[in-house]
Scaffold this active site. Structure first.
Site, mmCIF file in Angstrom:
data_model
loop_
_atom_site.group_PDB
_atom_site.id
_atom_site.type_symbol
_atom_site.label_atom_id
_atom_site.label_comp_id
_atom_site.label_asym_id
_atom_site.label_seq_id
_atom_site.Cartn_x
_atom_site.Cartn_y
_atom_site.Cartn_z
ATOM 1 N N TYR A 1 0.136 5.002 6.315
ATOM 2 C CA TYR A 1 -0.341 5.816 7.435
ATOM 3 C C TYR A 1 -0.955 7.118 6.928
ATOM 4 O O TYR A 1 -2.006 7.563 7.412
ATOM 5 C CB TYR A 1 0.803 6.134 8.399
ATOM 6 C CG TYR A 1 1.286 4.981 9.251
ATOM 7 C CD1 TYR A 1 0.848 3.681 9.037
ATOM 8 C CD2 TYR A 1 2.211 5.197 10.278
ATOM 9 C CE1 TYR A 1 1.305 2.631 9.808
ATOM 10 C CE2 TYR A 1 2.678 4.148 11.066
ATOM 11 C CZ TYR A 1 2.228 2.869 10.821
ATOM 12 O OH TYR A 1 2.678 1.836 11.598
ATOM 13 N N LEU B 1 0.831 -1.207 0.000
ATOM 14 C CA LEU B 1 0.000 0.000 0.000
ATOM 15 C C LEU B 1 0.866 1.259 0.000
ATOM 16 O O LEU B 1 1.901 1.312 0.662
ATOM 17 C CB LEU B 1 -0.931 -0.009 1.210
ATOM 18 C CG LEU B 1 -1.898 -1.209 1.266
ATOM 19 C CD1 LEU B 1 -2.597 -1.268 2.609
ATOM 20 C CD2 LEU B 1 -2.910 -1.134 0.134
ATOM 21 N N ARG C 1 6.370 14.532 -0.605
ATOM 22 C CA ARG C 1 7.605 13.986 -1.185
ATOM 23 C C ARG C 1 8.082 14.833 -2.373
ATOM 24 O O ARG C 1 9.286 14.978 -2.591
ATOM 25 C CB ARG C 1 7.391 12.531 -1.611
ATOM 26 C CG ARG C 1 7.115 11.621 -0.415
ATOM 27 C CD ARG C 1 6.986 10.156 -0.804
ATOM 28 N NE ARG C 1 6.439 9.385 0.322
ATOM 29 C CZ ARG C 1 6.389 8.071 0.385
ATOM 30 N NH1 ARG C 1 6.875 7.350 -0.625
ATOM 31 N NH2 ARG C 1 5.866 7.458 1.421
ATOM 32 N N ASP D 1 1.227 -2.805 6.013
ATOM 33 C CA ASP D 1 0.898 -2.333 4.663
ATOM 34 C C ASP D 1 1.285 -3.295 3.544
ATOM 35 O O ASP D 1 1.198 -2.940 2.367
ATOM 36 C CB ASP D 1 1.542 -0.972 4.415
ATOM 37 C CG ASP D 1 3.061 -1.014 4.562
ATOM 38 O OD1 ASP D 1 3.578 -2.000 5.102
ATOM 39 O OD2 ASP D 1 3.725 -0.041 4.137
ATOM 40 N N GLU D 2 1.706 -4.510 3.881
ATOM 41 C CA GLU D 2 2.120 -5.456 2.850
ATOM 42 C C GLU D 2 1.455 -6.814 3.052
ATOM 43 O O GLU D 2 1.259 -7.253 4.181
ATOM 44 C CB GLU D 2 3.645 -5.633 2.855
ATOM 45 C CG GLU D 2 4.427 -4.368 2.553
ATOM 46 C CD GLU D 2 5.929 -4.601 2.603
ATOM 47 O OE1 GLU D 2 6.401 -5.518 1.901
ATOM 48 O OE2 GLU D 2 6.620 -3.889 3.345
#
Length: 647
Positions: free
Chosen positions: A16, A12, A48, A103-104
């Site tokens: 967060y 994902l 980012r 998230d994985e």
């Protein structure tokens, strides 16, 4: 075969941050960072683009991006809940889903691919389109069934991502390959919200593109340090290193495993994660250097942990404390842990009386802490972690299950009141963290009632279970009677422990129980009955016998009786109850089985004893609460597991 496997790795995007944007849609399209302590643990892609990176200090991130919005992410609850929703959704496609962090997820879709491949072949269609990117832009050969399988896998991966976005509003990347290692490595090739399929011919190119050996999943920090002493910096170095040199440094099995990884070979299966195997929480800080601070940190960690355990529904049997001491040379990996079993009387309170167990748990954890740190000397901690593990389902009361035979069984109660002496207990071996010794702890005390009418009709043929037995030992009875009721209770809770009903000579021991005064018109004098799991025992009053108490080694008892046990008034007025063994011989006692029959109703409410032979293993001593016949009917592996627990 390994060549036919198709594995998808779902990762994902800025997880967060995405969860925070779902919770507060106004944060979308704005530079957002999730803060834990003094670090930005993750940020969205808007941030980012402006120079903010993961694990950047808050101060530096603000300098890079003054308009950065920071959200406190120290409470992991919303992230954890969303994470399990994703895993659950993927489980609707395939039962083989393995979690990797929040998230994985790995998903083995080999069976789904095979079904679709057969449908494709039956339809006579020879044209399939790849979804997403192909690593290295390699051409697909539709005559190669391995290529076709991976192309079908890319279509399924796209379905995963669409479902996650449609139902949970989350975007993510995916990698499709023939094993877990390659799927994970290729999933991050194109980001965000994209996917890549890796064909077998490009496998070595992918592995050699890794600029550092630690980027290979499965090679950790310590192994990396050892490899660096051999001059290994990247995958090409590892592939070129002679096997003999590597085996000498790491051992044969580890060396062979690591070299296989360097070539992209990984036969590890996708293992369904199931429910979590432990619950943990930790806190990191710049400095913690006093016992008071340590205790405060532990107290802060426990409430959230206990809440999660309560929602899960299982009971933990082990607690572990982990600390990290400050080190200028080994900043992140200098951890030390100690663990111990949780006392049985506390285990029973998880989920029911969580607020009442914080204090005793803190005491246990502080004892573990003192085993690792000499508090008389200066210390400098930068992390504390508390973990509850060895999770077990609540005992089942269904007949036929192991829990049925280890759990207190409640007989039908009637309206008549009487003198009754009743205890139940489940002895377990528990480490005393202060001294490293084991002691027996008692379970929950309960009072059972039976009408005076039916009580007179009870027949007992065996006594497989025993009450708490008390001996005069080191307690002055007259002094004890003069103590206040609360002090008496405290002494009893510290001094009481489960003892055999007979001494080495086969003589019955004297016992006390919780008193319930008779109000039945048929009641003429103090009588008592003892009901334990799988047994019924008569206690006859013994005028003139002295009240007695046992001194035992650090045993404790938790009571849920409606009346307090052994109050000063009841001790002065009532004589001690002694065991009156009634029945034919001790064979049924030795067999550990009993039968309690109500003559009037011809109704049994305890485990019946049958005249069947069973194999008793030499040298095996069963706890008094276990029905021996039932135990030996269990499968051998279950017997071994139970014996290991009782030891």
């Amino acid at each position: 075969s390994a060549a036919c496997r198709v594995v998808v790795h779902v990762d994902l995007d800025c997880f967060y941050a995405q969860v925070e944007m779902i919770r507060n849609p106004e944060l979308r399209d704005k530079p957002l960072g999730v803060q834990q302590k003094y670090l930005v643990v993750t940020c969205n892609y808007e941030a980012r683009k402006l120079g903010v990176k993961k694990l950047m200090s808050v101060k530096y991130a603000k300098e890079k991006c003054p308009q950065l919005i920071l959200v406190n992410g120290e409470d992991l609850t919303p992230y954890r809940e969303m994470s399990y929703k994703v895993t659950e959704l993927l489980g609707e496609f395939s039962p083989l889903v393995e979690r990797l962090g929040f998230d994985e997820n790995f998903v083995d879709i080999t069976e789904i691919v095979e079904k679709r491949l057969k449908q494709l072949q039956q339809s006579g269609c020879s044209r399939v389109c790849v979804a997403g990117h192909v690593y290295n832009h390699q051409a697909i050969n539709l005559d190669n069934t391995t290529h076709v399988r991976l192309v079908i896998g890319s279509q399924i991966a796209e379905e995963f991502r669409e479902a996650i976005y449609t139902r949970l509003c989350l975007t993510g990347c995916a990698g499709v390959a023939s094993n877990k290692l390659l799927a994970k490595l290729v999933s991050g090739t194109f980001k965000p919200n994209q996917q890549t399929v890796l064909l077998p011919e490009s496998c070595l190119d992918l592995m050699r593109s890794l600029d550092h050996i630690q980027k290979v999943p499965g090679i950790g920090y310590k192994t990396t340090k050892r490899l660096e002493t051999l001059g290994v910096r990247n995958v090409c170095d590892l592939q070129a290193l002679p096997s003999a040199v590597l085996e000498k440094e790491l051992g044969v099995s580890i060396a062979q495993h690591i070299q296989k990884l360097s070539y992209g070979e990984d036969d590890s299966p996708v293992t369904p994660s199931g429910p979590p195997q432990s619950f943990s929480d930790e806190d990191s800080f710049k400095k913690c250097s006093s016992e008071v601070e340590v205790k405060e940190k532990i107290e802060e960690l426990l409430p959230n942990l206990l809440d999660r355990i309560s929602k899960d529904g299982r009971q933990p049997h082990t607690v572990r404390l982990t600390i990290r001491q400050f080190s200028s040379t080994d900043k992140w990996f200098n951890r030390e842990s100690r663990q111990c079993p949780i006392p049985p009387h506390l285990i029973q309170k998880f989920g029911k009386e969580s607020s009442n167990i914080i204090s005793p748990l803190v005491d246990i954890l502080m004892k573990l802490f003192r085993k690792m740190i000499d508090v008389d000397l200066p210390f400098h901690l930068t992390l504390l972690s508390v973990c509850f593990s060895n999770l077990k389902d609540l005992p089942s009361s269904k007949k036929g299950s192991i829990g049925f035979y280890l759990k207190q069984m409640s007989p039908p109660s009637t309206s008549g009141k009487q003198h009754s002496y009743a205890f139940t207990f489940l002895p377990q071996e528990v480490e005393d963290v202060s001294q490293g010794e084991e002691s027996n702890r008692t379970g929950t005390t309960k009072t059972r009632k039976l009408s005076e009418e039916k009580k007179s009709n009870i027949k007992t043929t065996g006594i497989p279970d025993i009450p708490f037995c008390l001996s005069p030992g080191d307690i002055d009875q007259e002094v004890f009677r003069e103590l206040t009721e609360d002090i008496q209770k405290e002494i009893l809770s510290e001094k009481t422990e489960a003892m055999p009903t007979e001494n080495v000579l086969g003589q019955p021991l004297v016992c006390f129980g919780d008193e319930v005064h008779s109000t039945s018109p048929n009641s003429k004098g103090p009588k008592s009955d003892l009901y334990s799991a799988g047994c019924s025992t008569h206690l006859a009053s013994a005028p003139g016998s002295a009240a007695v108490l046992a001194h035992s080694s650090r045993a404790s008892c938790s009571s849920e009786s409606p009346r307090s046990a052994l109050t000063s008034s009841s001790m002065e007025k009532q004589p001690a109850a002694s065991l009156d063994f009634r029945g034919k011989g001790l064979s049924s006692l030795e067999a550990g089985a009993s039968r309690t029959v109500l003559d009037k109703d011809n109704q049994a409410f305890e485990t019946p004893s049958e005249d069947k032979t069973y194999s008793r293993q030499p040298g095996v001593v069963l706890p008094p609460h276990v029905d021996a016949k039932t135990f030996y009917e269990l499968p051998a592996d279950v017997q071994e597991e139970l014996l290991a627990e009782w030891k």
